[in-house]
Design an enzyme around this catalytic site. Structure first.
Site, PDB file in Angstrom:
ATOM      1  N   SER A  15     -18.189  42.081 110.532  1.00 40.52           N
ATOM      2  CA  SER A  15     -18.311  42.172 109.080  1.00 40.52           C
ATOM      3  C   SER A  15     -17.656  40.940 108.470  1.00 40.52           C
ATOM      4  O   SER A  15     -16.436  40.771 108.526  1.00 40.52           O
ATOM      5  CB  SER A  15     -17.617  43.442 108.582  1.00 40.52           C
ATOM      6  OG  SER A  15     -17.616  43.435 107.176  1.00 40.52           O
ATOM      7  N   ASP A  42     -21.214  42.102 103.385  1.00 43.77           N
ATOM      8  CA  ASP A  42     -20.940  43.123 102.368  1.00 43.77           C
ATOM      9  C   ASP A  42     -20.954  42.552 100.956  1.00 43.77           C
ATOM     10  O   ASP A  42     -20.065  41.776 100.592  1.00 43.77           O
ATOM     11  CB  ASP A  42     -19.544  43.714 102.588  1.00 43.77           C
ATOM     12  CG  ASP A  42     -19.483  44.572 103.818  1.00 43.77           C
ATOM     13  OD1 ASP A  42     -20.095  45.656 103.791  1.00 43.77           O
ATOM     14  OD2 ASP A  42     -18.833  44.171 104.808  1.00 43.77           O
ATOM     15  N   HIS A  76     -25.232  44.619 103.442  1.00 43.89           N
ATOM     16  CA  HIS A  76     -24.793  45.927 102.947  1.00 43.89           C
ATOM     17  C   HIS A  76     -24.513  45.791 101.453  1.00 43.89           C
ATOM     18  O   HIS A  76     -23.541  45.147 101.062  1.00 43.89           O
ATOM     19  CB  HIS A  76     -23.541  46.338 103.733  1.00 43.89           C
ATOM     20  CG  HIS A  76     -22.960  47.650 103.323  1.00 43.89           C
ATOM     21  ND1 HIS A  76     -21.732  48.079 103.779  1.00 43.89           N
ATOM     22  CD2 HIS A  76     -23.423  48.628 102.517  1.00 43.89           C
ATOM     23  CE1 HIS A  76     -21.468  49.268 103.257  1.00 43.89           C
ATOM     24  NE2 HIS A  76     -22.467  49.631 102.486  1.00 43.89           N
ATOM     25  N   ASP A 182     -19.718  52.203 109.746  1.00 45.25           N
ATOM     26  CA  ASP A 182     -19.001  51.107 109.095  1.00 45.25           C
ATOM     27  C   ASP A 182     -17.675  51.630 108.561  1.00 45.25           C
ATOM     28  O   ASP A 182     -17.657  52.589 107.787  1.00 45.25           O
ATOM     29  CB  ASP A 182     -19.890  50.583 107.953  1.00 45.25           C
ATOM     30  CG  ASP A 182     -19.311  49.381 107.225  1.00 45.25           C
ATOM     31  OD1 ASP A 182     -18.221  48.902 107.599  1.00 45.25           O
ATOM     32  OD2 ASP A 182     -19.978  48.924 106.260  1.00 45.25           O
ATOM     33  N   GLY A 184     -13.332  50.980 109.848  1.00 48.00           N
ATOM     34  CA  GLY A 184     -12.294  51.388 110.801  1.00 48.00           C
ATOM     35  C   GLY A 184     -12.750  51.478 112.248  1.00 48.00           C
ATOM     36  O   GLY A 184     -12.076  52.091 113.079  1.00 48.00           O
ATOM     37  N   GLY A 204     -14.941  44.822 111.045  1.00 44.24           N
ATOM     38  CA  GLY A 204     -14.269  43.783 110.258  1.00 44.24           C
ATOM     39  C   GLY A 204     -12.940  43.433 110.898  1.00 44.24           C
ATOM     40  O   GLY A 204     -12.823  42.448 111.643  1.00 44.24           O
TER      41      GLY A 204
HETATM   42  C1  DX5 Z   1     -16.091  47.863 103.316  1.00 38.92           C
HETATM   43  C2  DX5 Z   1     -17.251  47.308 104.104  1.00 38.92           C
HETATM   44  C3  DX5 Z   1     -17.023  47.161 105.550  1.00 38.92           C
HETATM   45  C4  DX5 Z   1     -15.731  46.472 105.942  1.00 38.92           C
HETATM   46  C5  DX5 Z   1     -15.352  47.006 107.290  1.00 38.92           C
HETATM   47  O1  DX5 Z   1     -16.378  48.985 102.598  1.00 38.92           O
HETATM   48  O2  DX5 Z   1     -18.444  48.043 103.927  1.00 38.92           O
HETATM   49  O3  DX5 Z   1     -18.137  46.549 106.197  1.00 38.92           O
HETATM   50  O4  DX5 Z   1     -15.777  45.076 105.974  1.00 38.92           O
HETATM   51  O5  DX5 Z   1     -14.112  46.527 107.644  1.00 38.92           O
HETATM   52  P1  DX5 Z   1     -13.217  47.266 108.723  1.00 38.92           P
HETATM   53  O6  DX5 Z   1     -13.939  47.212 110.027  1.00 38.92           O
HETATM   54  O7  DX5 Z   1     -11.945  46.497 108.707  1.00 38.92           O
HETATM   55  O8  DX5 Z   1     -13.027  48.695 108.253  1.00 38.92           O
HETATM   56 ZN    ZN Z   2     -20.141  47.199 105.133  1.00 45.53          ZN
END
Ligand code: DX5
Ligand code: ZN
Length: 225
Positions: A15, A42, A76, A182, A184, A204
């Site tokens: 991400s 995103d 996204h 998507d 965590g 991410g």
């Molecule tokens: C946040 C985004 C995600 C985010 C995920 O709402 O949609 O794609 O970047 O990041 P992590 O993997 O750190 O939760």
């Molecule tokens: Zn996302």
């Protein structure tokens, strides 16, 4: 590139929201060299979600590099009125758009609007929406995205209730529709999410929160093996 050709059984999608924007091209190229082929992008509009992230202008800068390696960018849209962005995303080199179930009146009509731009299409849903309702509305989509956090920010904790929500979604959806998760996602939980029926994993912090990005990507790949 047709959707079926993007996906090698499963895909881990870094991400880009988690990237260091001062080094965006370098970081993306490191991951491309590590065989990563699908990147998650995103867009947050400051309305549907609190933060304003980035949009087609940044997409336009980064997509030629990704395409050069045969990769694609999965966009996204965490925005109100997502259909407004389909044409700019397509023009900037995005390959798919995923909009939120909660953000539109008519899911089928919004899917049609994305197809008009020759984009692949996903329907995302938040933790408060019911997987069965989303599945019933998303029959013509390529992806359904089950959020494992409230959308908005990178770095939030994975919600344990997601496992069961993915299982329910898998039962309610046709087999040819990919389930994406998507929020965590980490080397610790990715296999369990896969076992519930997901095939596309957005990461991410699990990638960009680490020093060695190719190694972090491979760690996720290996956790699925
Ligand atoms: C946040 C985004 C995600 C985010 C995920 O709402 O949609 O794609 O970047 O990041 P992590 O993997 O750190 O939760
Ligand atoms: Zn996302």
């Amino acid at each position: 590139m047709p959707w079926q050709d993007w996906i090698r059984t499963v895909e881990i999608e870094p991400s880009l929201y988690g990237a260091d924007f001062a080094q965006l091209g370098t970081q993306v190229e490191q991951l491309l060299r590590a065989e990563c082929r699908v990147f998650h992008f995103d867009v947050g509009d400051g309305h549907f979600v609190e933060p304003i992230t980035f949009g087609p202008v940044v997409l336009n800068s980064i997509s030629p590099l990704v395409h050069r390696y045969g990769g694609v960018i999965d966009v996204h849209l965490m925005v109100e009125n997502p259909a407004k962005y389909f044409e700019p995303v397509a023009a900037a080199g995005g390959s798919s758009v995923t909009f939120h179930y909660e953000a539109v009146e008519d899911v089928a009509e919004t899917i049609r609007a994305a197809r008009e731009q020759e984009l692949q299409v996903g329907v995302a849903f938040n933790p408060e929406s019911e997987p069965e309702d989303v599945a019933a509305a998303s029959g013509d989509a390529d992806i359904v995205l089950c959020m494992a956090i409230n959308p908005g920010y990178s770095g939030q904790e994975f919600m344990e209730a997601t496992y069961d929500r993915v299982r329910r979604l898998r039962l309610a959806l046709a087999n040819n529709i990919h389930i994406q998760v998507d929020g965590g996602v980490s080397a610790e939980n990715i296999k369990q999410i896969y076992d519930c029926g997901a095939t596309l994993f957005v990461a991410g912090t699990a990638i960009f929160g680490r020093e060695d990005l190719p190694r972090a990507y491979r760690r996720l790949v290996q956790a699925l093996a």
